[in-house]
Structures are given as structure tokens and as C-alpha cells.
Design an enzyme around this catalytic site. Structure first.
Site, mmCIF file in Angstrom:
data_model
loop_
_atom_site.group_PDB
_atom_site.id
_atom_site.type_symbol
_atom_site.label_atom_id
_atom_site.label_comp_id
_atom_site.label_asym_id
_atom_site.label_seq_id
_atom_site.Cartn_x
_atom_site.Cartn_y
_atom_site.Cartn_z
ATOM 1 N N THR A 36 0.796 -1.265 0.188
ATOM 2 C CA THR A 36 0.195 -0.040 0.058
ATOM 3 C C THR A 36 0.608 1.304 -0.074
ATOM 4 O O THR A 36 0.414 2.129 -0.463
ATOM 5 C CB THR A 36 -0.982 0.153 1.159
ATOM 6 O OG1 THR A 36 -0.313 -0.121 2.221
ATOM 7 C CG2 THR A 36 -1.979 -1.130 0.997
ATOM 8 N N ARG B 56 -8.617 -5.736 2.069
ATOM 9 C CA ARG B 56 -9.518 -5.660 3.281
ATOM 10 C C ARG B 56 -9.094 -4.628 4.213
ATOM 11 O O ARG B 56 -9.568 -4.340 5.326
ATOM 12 C CB ARG B 56 -9.306 -6.819 3.976
ATOM 13 C CG ARG B 56 -10.019 -8.062 3.086
ATOM 14 C CD ARG B 56 -9.954 -9.533 3.851
ATOM 15 N NE ARG B 56 -10.513 -10.638 3.131
ATOM 16 C CZ ARG B 56 -9.632 -11.286 2.285
ATOM 17 N NH1 ARG B 56 -8.492 -10.736 2.253
ATOM 18 N NH2 ARG B 56 -10.236 -12.285 1.556
ATOM 19 N N HIS C 153 -0.046 -16.561 -5.240
ATOM 20 C CA HIS C 153 -1.288 -16.122 -6.051
ATOM 21 C C HIS C 153 -1.167 -15.815 -7.442
ATOM 22 O O HIS C 153 -1.646 -15.021 -7.926
ATOM 23 C CB HIS C 153 -1.999 -15.120 -5.100
ATOM 24 C CG HIS C 153 -2.459 -15.568 -3.916
ATOM 25 N ND1 HIS C 153 -3.170 -14.933 -2.939
ATOM 26 C CD2 HIS C 153 -2.807 -16.920 -3.413
ATOM 27 C CE1 HIS C 153 -3.423 -15.658 -1.827
ATOM 28 N NE2 HIS C 153 -3.374 -16.592 -2.067
ATOM 29 N N CYS D 262 -2.993 -18.521 -20.640
ATOM 30 C CA CYS D 262 -4.165 -19.309 -21.053
ATOM 31 C C CYS D 262 -4.624 -20.205 -20.023
ATOM 32 O O CYS D 262 -3.755 -20.970 -19.501
ATOM 33 C CB CYS D 262 -3.606 -20.028 -22.259
ATOM 34 S SG CYS D 262 -5.254 -21.105 -22.623
ATOM 35 N N CYS E 258 -4.086 -23.899 -21.472
ATOM 36 C CA CYS E 258 -2.758 -24.714 -21.798
ATOM 37 C C CYS E 258 -1.852 -24.096 -21.067
ATOM 38 O O CYS E 258 -0.553 -24.502 -21.217
ATOM 39 C CB CYS E 258 -2.555 -24.787 -23.456
ATOM 40 S SG CYS E 258 -2.122 -23.122 -24.018
ATOM 41 N N THR F 185 -0.450 -8.668 5.874
ATOM 42 C CA THR F 185 -1.457 -9.390 5.466
ATOM 43 C C THR F 185 -2.661 -9.704 6.661
ATOM 44 O O THR F 185 -2.329 -10.004 7.891
ATOM 45 C CB THR F 185 -1.006 -10.892 5.154
ATOM 46 O OG1 THR F 185 -2.088 -11.909 4.960
ATOM 47 C CG2 THR F 185 0.010 -11.374 6.132
ATOM 48 N N SER F 186 -3.930 -9.824 6.304
ATOM 49 C CA SER F 186 -4.823 -10.110 7.434
ATOM 50 C C SER F 186 -4.936 -11.509 7.550
ATOM 51 O O SER F 186 -5.825 -11.666 8.594
ATOM 52 C CB SER F 186 -6.232 -9.539 6.679
ATOM 53 O OG SER F 186 -6.486 -10.093 5.622
HETATM 54 P P1 NAD Z 1 -5.720 -7.850 2.818
HETATM 55 O O1 NAD Z 1 -5.929 -6.831 1.887
HETATM 56 O O2 NAD Z 1 -6.678 -8.990 3.302
HETATM 57 O O3 NAD Z 1 -4.776 -7.762 3.985
HETATM 58 C C1 NAD Z 1 -4.096 -6.395 4.044
HETATM 59 C C2 NAD Z 1 -3.501 -6.092 5.637
HETATM 60 O O4 NAD Z 1 -2.435 -5.247 5.593
HETATM 61 C C3 NAD Z 1 -4.824 -5.476 6.267
HETATM 62 O O5 NAD Z 1 -5.021 -6.083 7.303
HETATM 63 C C4 NAD Z 1 -4.233 -3.979 6.535
HETATM 64 O O6 NAD Z 1 -4.794 -3.415 7.481
HETATM 65 C C5 NAD Z 1 -2.935 -4.382 6.382
HETATM 66 N N1 NAD Z 1 -1.988 -3.164 5.936
HETATM 67 C C6 NAD Z 1 -2.390 -2.088 4.904
HETATM 68 N N2 NAD Z 1 -1.469 -1.269 4.606
HETATM 69 C C7 NAD Z 1 -0.590 -1.469 5.573
HETATM 70 C C8 NAD Z 1 0.730 -0.779 5.921
HETATM 71 N N3 NAD Z 1 1.304 0.182 5.218
HETATM 72 N N4 NAD Z 1 1.584 -1.372 6.955
HETATM 73 C C9 NAD Z 1 1.047 -2.434 7.465
HETATM 74 N N5 NAD Z 1 -0.168 -3.073 7.286
HETATM 75 C C10 NAD Z 1 -0.761 -2.636 6.382
HETATM 76 O O7 NAD Z 1 -4.511 -8.683 1.895
HETATM 77 P P2 NAD Z 1 -3.953 -10.182 1.761
HETATM 78 O O8 NAD Z 1 -3.825 -10.565 3.273
HETATM 79 O O9 NAD Z 1 -2.516 -10.209 1.223
HETATM 80 O O10 NAD Z 1 -4.930 -10.898 1.080
HETATM 81 C C11 NAD Z 1 -5.887 -10.573 -0.022
HETATM 82 C C12 NAD Z 1 -5.198 -10.868 -1.342
HETATM 83 O O11 NAD Z 1 -5.199 -9.884 -1.942
HETATM 84 C C13 NAD Z 1 -4.046 -11.668 -1.566
HETATM 85 O O12 NAD Z 1 -4.277 -12.912 -1.994
HETATM 86 C C14 NAD Z 1 -3.144 -10.805 -2.681
HETATM 87 O O13 NAD Z 1 -3.130 -11.600 -3.509
HETATM 88 C C15 NAD Z 1 -4.347 -10.015 -3.153
HETATM 89 N N6 NAD Z 1 -3.666 -8.687 -3.263
HETATM 90 C C16 NAD Z 1 -2.437 -8.269 -3.804
HETATM 91 C C17 NAD Z 1 -2.306 -6.972 -4.138
HETATM 92 C C18 NAD Z 1 -0.702 -6.871 -4.598
HETATM 93 O O14 NAD Z 1 -0.143 -7.578 -5.438
HETATM 94 N N7 NAD Z 1 -0.264 -5.620 -4.255
HETATM 95 C C19 NAD Z 1 -3.157 -5.959 -4.022
HETATM 96 C C20 NAD Z 1 -4.393 -6.429 -3.532
HETATM 97 C C21 NAD Z 1 -4.822 -7.585 -3.375
#
Ligand code: NAD
Length: 263
Positions: A33, A41, A126, A134, A137, A204-205
Site C-alpha cells: 500500500t 481488506r 497467488h 491461457c 494450456c 496480511t490480514s
Molecule cells: P488483505 O487486503 O486481506 O490485508 C492487508 C492487511 O494489511 C490489512 O490487515 C491492512 O490493514 C494491512 N495494511 C495495509 N497497509 C499496511 C501498511 N502500510 N503497513 C502495515 N499493514 C498494512 O491482503 P492479503 O492478506 O494479502 O490478502 C488478500 C489477497 O489480495 C491476496 O491474495 C493478494 O494476492 C491480493 N492482493 C494483492 C495485491 C498486490 O499484489 N499488491 C493488492 C491487492 C490484493
């Protein structure tokens, strides 16, 4: 300015990283982020705004397929151009210094590799948004090959592109809900987590399975779990260390203490 209690936790965790034999890190959308890519989330999460499109819908419904591609094309330039932030750089520093052995990520943005962790040491659970594949294939297709199709056919009535080899549907090489996890990567991630004497989970949540089961592998083999996240996670109750705050700030502080150099 880091609060005194957090500072104390950082010191303690840095000491454990320094004495660890097999450090593994496990990241989620939250680490990216700070590079401008929204998570799913968190408070600004994508899913607070729209529902994900599952694989079955993509396969069965032309409108869902078109909408899936519309979202992906809209977010593609941002993901392509995103740069690693302080959190990615700190983990890469721990990798270069020999502490971090394996980086497991749920992210599809390739930012750990861009920060300098070598491809072979990053397990993408992921998939990757860096290319198209594809569904039938597995043939790899580049974004630049596909984008002209959508530019030339903006009408929603035109269906999405298919594989030139086998006719299967083309889709960015990420794992959708309802899609099987990549077997080899999943197996490797669980093995690496089992070997870890310390697992750092970051941003990660811990709500999406089977990824959320990875910390259990470390714990089950006697390793320690550290959670770095700015909100509550599904496994807070099981963590030896719980550090609440910005992944970039916390990881930088840890990497600086461990390596003795400023980032
Ligand atoms: P999630 O969105 O469920 O959780 C992200 C967590 O990180 C949240 O609890 C949030 O509060 C916390 N967070 C956000 N910014 C933060 C920061 N700066 N410092 C500390 N904590 C912070 O994400 P997830 O658990 O990775 O699972 C969701 C799915 O989303 C995964 O499968 C992933 O593949 C996919 N995804 C990936 C990306 C990417 O590649 N950047 C972006 C969005 C979603």
C-alpha cells in the site's frame, strides 16, 4: 517517531532476526500500500468498493469476463509502474545480508523482485499480474500483445480474447477465487514455513486460506511467529511478536538494527 513500546518490540525482534538460523518472510497486500497499490481488506481496500469476480463467473458469463478484464486493464499501469517502498527494500536488505532465506508472498505485483530479492527465492502463492496466461494450456502472453485487442474492441458486446494455440480463455496470471492454487508454489511455501525458526508476516490480514495456514506450519515445527500489520489479523492470538504500525517504518527499523547500516 516510533512509540516507545513499539521501539522496544523492534529491538527485541531485531535481536531474534540476528540470531535466527532460518528466517522466512510472508507478505500480503499491506506491504505494497505504501507503493500506492490498494489492498483488499484494509480501510481503503478494493473490496470495500467492489465484489471480486470468481473464476466460475469469468468462465461462464461474458459480461463478468468483460468486467474482470476492464478492472484489470484499469489497474495495470499502476501495478506495472509501482516501485518498491521502504518495506520491500528492508526485506531485500535482510536477504542480501544473508538473514532472509525465502520470501513467500500473496502479492501479484512483483515488488519483492524489483527490490532485489532474486526470483528463485520469491514464492508467489497467488500468481503474477506481470503477464497473461491461457487458462487451458498455460501459454504465456505479454500484456502488450493483448492490450491492442481491447483498444480496438471497446464495445462490451465483443467477447474477450482467447489463446491462439488452444482456444482457451486468456486471463492475467493471477489466482482468482475459485481457481486452484499453484501446486508447486503452495507445496514449497509450506515446506519453507516449516523450516523457519522465525516467520515474519507483513501486511496480511491472514484471512485467506490456504495462505493463512502458513504461519501454522512454522508454529507446528517449533518456530516463532512475528506479525507486522496496522490492524488486527486472524492469528494475533498465536503470535510471539505483534507489531502494530506501518510495514515500511517497522521493517526499516528492524533491518537497520540487524545489519548495522542505515537504509
Ligand atoms: P488483505 O487486503 O486481506 O490485508 C492487508 C492487511 O494489511 C490489512 O490487515 C491492512 O490493514 C494491512 N495494511 C495495509 N497497509 C499496511 C501498511 N502500510 N503497513 C502495515 N499493514 C498494512 O491482503 P492479503 O492478506 O494479502 O490478502 C488478500 C489477497 O489480495 C491476496 O491474495 C493478494 O494476492 C491480493 N492482493 C494483492 C495485491 C498486490 O499484489 N499488491 C493488492 C491487492 C490484493
Amino acid at each position: 517517531m516510533v512509540a516507545p513500546k513499539l521501539q522496544e518490540q523492534i529491538e527485541e525482534l531485531a535481536a531474534l532476526v540476528r540470531s535466527s538460523c532460518y528466517l522466512v518472510a510472508f507478505s500480503g497486500a499491506g506491504i505494497s500500500t505504501e507503493s500506492g497499490i490498494p489492498d483488499f481488506r484494509g480501510p481503503q481496500g478494493v473490496w470495500t468498493r467492489m465484489r471480486p469476480i470468481e473464476l466460475q463467473e469469468f468462465l461462464q458469463d461474458p459480461a463478468a469476463r468483460r468486467e474482470y478484464w476492464r478492472r484489470k486493464i484499469e489497474s495495470w499501469p499502476q501495478m506495472r509502474d509501482a516501485q518498491p517502498n521502504a518495506g520491500h527494500r528492508a526485506l531485500a536488505r535482510l536477504f542480501e545480508a544473508g538473514y532472509l532465506k525465502t520470501m513467500i508472498t500473496q502479492n501479484i505485483d512483483g515488488l519483492h523482485q524489483k527490490a532485489g530479492i532474486c526470483e528463485e527465492k520469491v514464492i508467489e502463492l497467488h500468481g503474477s499480474n506481470a503477464y497473461i496466461a491461457c487458462l487451458q494450456c498455460g501459454r504465456r502472453v505479454e500484456w502488450e500483445t493483448i492490450l491492442p485487442f481491447f483498444r480496438e474492441h471497446p464495445e462490451p458486446s465483443v467477447d474477450c480474447p482467447r489463446c491462439a494455440e488452444c482456444g482457451g480463455w486468456l486471463k492475467p496470471a493471477t489466482i482468482s477465487f475459485g481457481q486452484a492454487m499453484p501446486e508447486e508454489q503452495t507445496r514449497a511455501a509450506f515446506i519453507e514455513a516449516g523450516k523457519a525458526d522465525l516467520l515474519l508476516t507483513v501486511g496480511t490480514s491472514l484471512q485467506v486460506h490456504p495462505a493463512a495456514g502458513i504461519p501454522g506450519e512454522t508454529l507446528g515445527h517449533g518456530g516463532k511467529l512475528a506479525i507486522i500489520n496496522n490492524q488486527q489479523t486472524g492469528l494475533d492470538g498465536q503470535a510471539h511478536f505483534l507489531l502494530r504500525g506501518s510495514a515500511g517504518v517497522i521493517l526499516t527499523e528492524i533491518a537497520e538494527r540487524v545489519t548495522g547500516s542505515s537504509l
